[in-house]
Write a protein that holds these residues in place. Sequence first.
Motif, PDB file in Angstrom:
ATOM      1  N   LEU A 114       0.788  -1.279  -0.051  1.00 20.71           N
ATOM      2  CA  LEU A 114       0.130   0.011   0.051  1.00 20.71           C
ATOM      3  C   LEU A 114       0.998   1.271  -0.012  1.00 20.71           C
ATOM      4  O   LEU A 114       1.742   1.328   0.958  1.00 20.71           O
ATOM      5  CB  LEU A 114      -0.856  -0.108   1.359  1.00 20.71           C
ATOM      6  N   ALA A 148      -2.948   6.483   1.121  1.00 18.88           N
ATOM      7  CA  ALA A 148      -3.571   5.620   2.184  1.00 18.88           C
ATOM      8  C   ALA A 148      -2.791   5.247   2.887  1.00 18.88           C
ATOM      9  O   ALA A 148      -3.123   4.870   4.131  1.00 18.88           O
ATOM     10  CB  ALA A 148      -4.047   4.576   1.200  1.00 18.88           C
ATOM     11  N   ARG A 149      -1.352   5.439   2.786  1.00 21.16           N
ATOM     12  CA  ARG A 149      -0.289   4.514   3.572  1.00 21.16           C
ATOM     13  C   ARG A 149      -0.014   5.699   4.545  1.00 21.16           C
ATOM     14  O   ARG A 149       0.214   5.540   5.983  1.00 21.16           O
ATOM     15  CB  ARG A 149       0.960   3.862   2.955  1.00 21.16           C
ATOM     16  N   PHE A 194      -6.010  11.629   3.379  1.00 21.18           N
ATOM     17  CA  PHE A 194      -6.715  10.616   2.414  1.00 21.18           C
ATOM     18  C   PHE A 194      -8.124  10.518   3.041  1.00 21.18           C
ATOM     19  O   PHE A 194      -8.754  10.733   3.871  1.00 21.18           O
ATOM     20  CB  PHE A 194      -6.090   9.278   2.980  1.00 21.18           C
ATOM     21  N   ASP A 203      -7.176   7.836  -4.127  1.00 19.69           N
ATOM     22  CA  ASP A 203      -7.242   6.534  -4.806  1.00 19.69           C
ATOM     23  C   ASP A 203      -6.517   5.552  -3.781  1.00 19.69           C
ATOM     24  O   ASP A 203      -5.648   5.890  -3.013  1.00 19.69           O
ATOM     25  CB  ASP A 203      -6.190   6.653  -5.842  1.00 19.69           C
ATOM     26  N   LEU A 204      -6.533   4.280  -4.131  1.00 18.84           N
ATOM     27  CA  LEU A 204      -5.882   3.161  -3.106  1.00 18.84           C
ATOM     28  C   LEU A 204      -4.930   2.849  -4.044  1.00 18.84           C
ATOM     29  O   LEU A 204      -5.260   2.059  -5.221  1.00 18.84           O
ATOM     30  CB  LEU A 204      -6.946   2.248  -2.892  1.00 18.84           C
ATOM     31  N   ASP A 205      -3.461   2.903  -4.109  1.00 17.26           N
ATOM     32  CA  ASP A 205      -2.747   2.532  -4.750  1.00 17.26           C
ATOM     33  C   ASP A 205      -1.828   1.457  -4.151  1.00 17.26           C
ATOM     34  O   ASP A 205      -1.248   1.456  -2.926  1.00 17.26           O
ATOM     35  CB  ASP A 205      -1.612   3.740  -5.028  1.00 17.26           C
ATOM     36  N   LYS A 230     -12.424  -2.629  -4.198  1.00 15.82           N
ATOM     37  CA  LYS A 230     -13.217  -1.422  -4.256  1.00 15.82           C
ATOM     38  C   LYS A 230     -14.595  -1.823  -3.671  1.00 15.82           C
ATOM     39  O   LYS A 230     -15.163  -0.956  -3.036  1.00 15.82           O
ATOM     40  CB  LYS A 230     -13.129  -0.374  -5.283  1.00 15.82           C
ATOM     41  N   PRO A 264     -12.235   4.453  -1.234  1.00 10.97           N
ATOM     42  CA  PRO A 264     -11.534   5.380  -2.307  1.00 10.97           C
ATOM     43  C   PRO A 264     -12.223   5.568  -3.392  1.00 10.97           C
ATOM     44  O   PRO A 264     -13.145   4.714  -3.745  1.00 10.97           O
ATOM     45  CB  PRO A 264     -10.252   4.580  -2.322  1.00 10.97           C
ATOM     46  N   ALA A 308      -9.214   2.037  -7.121  1.00 12.45           N
ATOM     47  CA  ALA A 308      -7.928   1.123  -6.757  1.00 12.45           C
ATOM     48  C   ALA A 308      -7.336   0.726  -7.800  1.00 12.45           C
ATOM     49  O   ALA A 308      -7.883   0.393  -8.684  1.00 12.45           O
ATOM     50  CB  ALA A 308      -8.364  -0.015  -5.751  1.00 12.45           C
TER      51      ALA A 308
END
Length: 149
Positions: free
Chosen positions: A1, A5-6, A21, A26-28, A108, A120, A123
């Motif tokens: 992650l 998000a991290r 966030f 976005d969730l990467d 997602k 998010p 993803a």
Amino acid sequence: LLGSARIGFSLSPPPKYGQAFGPDSDLDLSVVSESLFQKMVETFNQWHTDYERRTVQPRHQTEQGYWDQNIIVGQRSISNSFLDANKIPNLGKYPVARDLNQAMWELKKKLEITPGAPNPRKASVRVYTSWPALVSRVSFNLRVALRTQ
């Protein structure tokens, strides 16, 4: 992650820099796997060849614009030892990319129905050939973010 998000906030250039966030984020996700990276490169090259030979064609002009851009970005990414799954069309002919993108869509959807989970905007997954390649790219992104401040 990776990404906001991290660490909790965006390192994107202003005006998004420092943004927490949230639902617009976005969730990467990143995967480090030399064998998966090689499969992705082979798939990307096959799609590129198919597109040039016109054995696969975009459905409309907007999609053609994305495909043309994805070829440029994909080739540059491969030279930097990573590739985003979403740079290859979600077609049955390219199951490695299709399956990774499907997994991101399902992630997602599961987050949307999970109480208290983040929601998010999208993803995505990026595949790196090695840990040094991932560290190099994250370091590069951090240097770019710091320069734009």
